[in-house]
Design a protein around this motif. Structure first.
Motif, PDB file in Angstrom:
ATOM      1  N   VAL A  40       0.699  -1.256   0.039  1.00  0.00           N
ATOM      2  CA  VAL A  40      -0.072   0.127  -0.015  1.00  0.00           C
ATOM      3  C   VAL A  40       0.888   1.214   0.216  1.00  0.00           C
ATOM      4  CG1 VAL A  40      -1.595   1.308   1.326  1.00  0.00           C
ATOM      5  CG2 VAL A  40      -1.866  -1.207   0.870  1.00  0.00           C
ATOM      6  N   ALA A  41       1.926   1.194   0.677  1.00  0.00           N
ATOM      7  CA  ALA A  41       2.944   2.333   0.780  1.00  0.00           C
ATOM      8  C   ALA A  41       3.471   2.691  -0.549  1.00  0.00           C
ATOM      9  CB  ALA A  41       4.070   2.350   1.961  1.00  0.00           C
ATOM     10  N   ARG A  42       3.896   1.495  -1.139  1.00  0.00           N
ATOM     11  CA  ARG A  42       4.391   1.961  -2.692  1.00  0.00           C
ATOM     12  C   ARG A  42       3.311   2.516  -3.529  1.00  0.00           C
ATOM     13  NH1 ARG A  42       7.237  -2.968  -6.526  1.00  0.00           N
ATOM     14  NH2 ARG A  42       6.843  -2.036  -8.344  1.00  0.00           N
ATOM     15  N   GLU A  43       2.213   2.506  -3.467  1.00  0.00           N
ATOM     16  CA  GLU A  43       1.117   2.995  -4.258  1.00  0.00           C
ATOM     17  C   GLU A  43       0.998   4.468  -3.736  1.00  0.00           C
ATOM     18  OE1 GLU A  43      -2.475   0.759  -4.041  1.00  0.00           O
ATOM     19  OE2 GLU A  43      -1.685  -0.887  -4.804  1.00  0.00           O
ATOM     20  N   GLU A  44       1.151   4.626  -2.565  1.00  0.00           N
ATOM     21  CA  GLU A  44       0.894   5.952  -1.719  1.00  0.00           C
ATOM     22  C   GLU A  44       2.098   6.956  -2.225  1.00  0.00           C
ATOM     23  OE1 GLU A  44      -0.771   9.065   0.532  1.00  0.00           O
ATOM     24  OE2 GLU A  44      -1.502   7.356  -0.380  1.00  0.00           O
ATOM     25  N   PHE A  45       3.244   6.181  -2.164  1.00  0.00           N
ATOM     26  CA  PHE A  45       4.420   6.944  -2.457  1.00  0.00           C
ATOM     27  C   PHE A  45       4.566   7.257  -3.834  1.00  0.00           C
ATOM     28  CE2 PHE A  45       6.385   5.347   1.660  1.00  0.00           C
ATOM     29  CZ  PHE A  45       6.248   6.628   2.355  1.00  0.00           C
ATOM     30  N   ALA A  46       4.372   6.354  -4.742  1.00  0.00           N
ATOM     31  CA  ALA A  46       4.426   6.404  -6.243  1.00  0.00           C
ATOM     32  C   ALA A  46       3.462   7.653  -6.524  1.00  0.00           C
ATOM     33  CB  ALA A  46       4.087   5.226  -6.806  1.00  0.00           C
ATOM     34  N   ALA A  47       2.144   7.618  -6.036  1.00  0.00           N
ATOM     35  CA  ALA A  47       1.071   8.518  -6.359  1.00  0.00           C
ATOM     36  C   ALA A  47       1.495   9.900  -6.060  1.00  0.00           C
ATOM     37  CB  ALA A  47      -0.204   8.083  -5.927  1.00  0.00           C
ATOM     38  N   ASN A  48       2.148  10.001  -4.635  1.00  0.00           N
ATOM     39  CA  ASN A  48       2.169  11.497  -4.171  1.00  0.00           C
ATOM     40  C   ASN A  48       3.354  11.695  -3.751  1.00  0.00           C
ATOM     41  OD1 ASN A  48      -0.953  11.758  -3.839  1.00  0.00           O
ATOM     42  ND2 ASN A  48      -0.481  10.017  -2.540  1.00  0.00           N
ATOM     43  N   ALA A  57      -3.173   7.695   5.513  1.00  0.00           N
ATOM     44  CA  ALA A  57      -3.754   7.131   4.438  1.00  0.00           C
ATOM     45  C   ALA A  57      -3.358   5.543   4.527  1.00  0.00           C
ATOM     46  CB  ALA A  57      -3.424   7.807   3.087  1.00  0.00           C
ATOM     47  N   ILE A  58      -2.119   5.189   4.687  1.00  0.00           N
ATOM     48  CA  ILE A  58      -1.730   3.882   4.481  1.00  0.00           C
ATOM     49  C   ILE A  58      -2.060   3.061   5.830  1.00  0.00           C
ATOM     50  CG2 ILE A  58       0.556   2.498   4.449  1.00  0.00           C
ATOM     51  CD1 ILE A  58       2.172   4.934   3.297  1.00  0.00           C
ATOM     52  N   ALA A  59      -2.116   3.791   6.898  1.00  0.00           N
ATOM     53  CA  ALA A  59      -2.735   2.872   8.017  1.00  0.00           C
ATOM     54  C   ALA A  59      -4.388   2.745   7.847  1.00  0.00           C
ATOM     55  CB  ALA A  59      -2.471   3.823   9.266  1.00  0.00           C
ATOM     56  N   GLU A  60      -4.831   3.485   7.181  1.00  0.00           N
ATOM     57  CA  GLU A  60      -6.275   3.181   6.958  1.00  0.00           C
ATOM     58  C   GLU A  60      -6.584   2.207   6.056  1.00  0.00           C
ATOM     59  OE1 GLU A  60     -10.519   5.791   5.386  1.00  0.00           O
ATOM     60  OE2 GLU A  60      -8.405   6.816   5.901  1.00  0.00           O
ATOM     61  N   ARG A  61      -5.718   2.149   4.897  1.00  0.00           N
ATOM     62  CA  ARG A  61      -6.168   1.241   3.942  1.00  0.00           C
ATOM     63  C   ARG A  61      -5.565  -0.312   4.372  1.00  0.00           C
ATOM     64  NH1 ARG A  61      -3.402   3.034  -1.525  1.00  0.00           N
ATOM     65  NH2 ARG A  61      -4.396   1.042  -1.913  1.00  0.00           N
ATOM     66  N   THR A  62      -4.583  -0.257   5.245  1.00  0.00           N
ATOM     67  CA  THR A  62      -4.136  -1.605   5.767  1.00  0.00           C
ATOM     68  C   THR A  62      -4.812  -1.951   6.999  1.00  0.00           C
ATOM     69  OG1 THR A  62      -2.138  -0.453   6.898  1.00  0.00           O
ATOM     70  CG2 THR A  62      -1.843  -1.357   4.655  1.00  0.00           C
ATOM     71  N   ARG A  63      -5.644  -1.059   7.587  1.00  0.00           N
ATOM     72  CA  ARG A  63      -6.473  -1.547   8.655  1.00  0.00           C
ATOM     73  C   ARG A  63      -5.547  -1.798  10.150  1.00  0.00           C
ATOM     74  NH1 ARG A  63     -11.459  -5.407   6.586  1.00  0.00           N
ATOM     75  NH2 ARG A  63     -12.323  -4.008   5.100  1.00  0.00           N
ATOM     76  N   THR A  64      -4.569  -0.850  10.043  1.00  0.00           N
ATOM     77  CA  THR A  64      -3.552  -0.917  11.108  1.00  0.00           C
ATOM     78  C   THR A  64      -3.505   0.680  11.572  1.00  0.00           C
ATOM     79  OG1 THR A  64      -1.310  -1.433  11.793  1.00  0.00           O
ATOM     80  CG2 THR A  64      -1.618  -0.495   9.547  1.00  0.00           C
ATOM     81  N   SER A  65      -2.558   0.786  12.235  1.00  0.00           N
ATOM     82  CA  SER A  65      -2.443   2.163  13.006  1.00  0.00           C
ATOM     83  C   SER A  65      -0.999   2.716  12.602  1.00  0.00           C
ATOM     84  CB  SER A  65      -2.435   2.225  14.404  1.00  0.00           C
ATOM     85  OG  SER A  65      -1.384   1.215  14.851  1.00  0.00           O
ATOM     86  N   LYS A  66      -0.845   4.086  12.842  1.00  0.00           N
ATOM     87  CA  LYS A  66       0.278   4.797  12.514  1.00  0.00           C
ATOM     88  C   LYS A  66       1.362   4.263  13.458  1.00  0.00           C
ATOM     89  CE  LYS A  66       0.656   9.294  11.690  1.00  0.00           C
ATOM     90  NZ  LYS A  66       0.531  10.866  12.044  1.00  0.00           N
ATOM     91  N   ARG A  67       1.019   3.952  14.489  1.00  0.00           N
ATOM     92  CA  ARG A  67       2.035   3.432  15.668  1.00  0.00           C
ATOM     93  C   ARG A  67       2.357   2.158  15.206  1.00  0.00           C
ATOM     94  NH1 ARG A  67       0.323   2.077  21.942  1.00  0.00           N
ATOM     95  NH2 ARG A  67       2.336   1.520  22.743  1.00  0.00           N
TER      96      ARG A  67
END
Length: 240
Positions: A40-48, A57-67
């Protein structure tokens, strides 16, 4: 009966010799979590880009947390570097599975070129990541202890093909393997990175199937012709 963890993998035999399930360990879960975050982070970094990407946004899409993300990767920059390492590991891993030593040098070179061409075509996010890191003057890649060693493998692969070609007489021109890697990569990279600007200026859709096939063969033929031309060496030495 289901495993107490509730998640398992079929295909193993239990104590009675019957098809059973393998217990999914904490390490399995950790690896899957990391892999999901990286994809997911690959897509986020590639796009933005690095600055525009949002860990939220990465945390939300992976259903995890920033922590949890910071636990695994330390920081946003640490996650970005891990994405770069993961991306390069992916392409190098597939290259190693091409079995290039099993075919004659010319076919091996064509196969390697075709793979590079197809991989770049199918992975525009990889091209964008490399472009982004060039904007940052490779400052993050310099912090990696593995990327340098990882990318030596493709140079060793090209060098081995060139050496076999020289020994069999299939190739008559001496070419530096890093130079050849740059030649192949630049064409494949350009078609993806400059697709929209090139298409607008010259009115050609580089993603169109017929043109894509023509360019793939064009690059393969050009490299093989280069390697088979001994006169080019003398011309280069003479400055002609």
């Amino acid at each position: 009966m289901a495993d107490t963890d509730g998640v398992d993998e079929r295909g193993h035999l239990d104590a009675d010799g019957l098809p059973g399930r393998r217990r999914v360990t904490q390490q399995d879960r950790t690896t899957k979590t990391r892999d999901d975050i990286l994809l997911v982070a690959r897509e986020e970094f590639a796009a933005n880009g690095l600055s525009g990407a949002r860990v939220d946004a990465i945390a939300e899409r992976t259903r995890t947390s920033k922590r949890m993300i910071y636990y695994h990767f330390g920081s946003k920059e640490g996650l970005y570097l891990a994405v770069l390492e993961h991306a390069y590991t992916g392409i190098r891993k597939v290259e190693a599975e091409l079995r290039l030593a099993d075919v004659d040098p010319a076919d091996a070179m064509r196969r390697l070129i075709g793979f590079t061409f197809d991989y770049d075509e199918a992975n525009p996010d990889f091209i964008r990541l490399v472009t982004i890191e060039n904007i940052h003057r490779a400052s993050h890649m310099r912090q990696s202890s593995s990327l340098g060693r990882l990318n030596v493998s493709i140079i060793d692969t090209i060098a081995a093909i060139l050496r076999r070609g020289q020994e069999t007489g299939a190739f008559r021109r001496e070419v530096d393997p890093i130079d050849l890697h740059m030649l192949i990569s630049s064409f494949c990279f350009f078609r993806v990175s400059n697709r929209h600007t090139f298409g607008h200026i010259f009115g050609r859709d580089l993603g169109e199937a017929t043109m894509r096939s023509r360019h793939r063969v064009l690059l393969q033929d050009a490299v093989i012709a280069l390697l088979r031309d001994p006169q080019a060496v003398e011309n280069a030495r003479d400055g002609g």
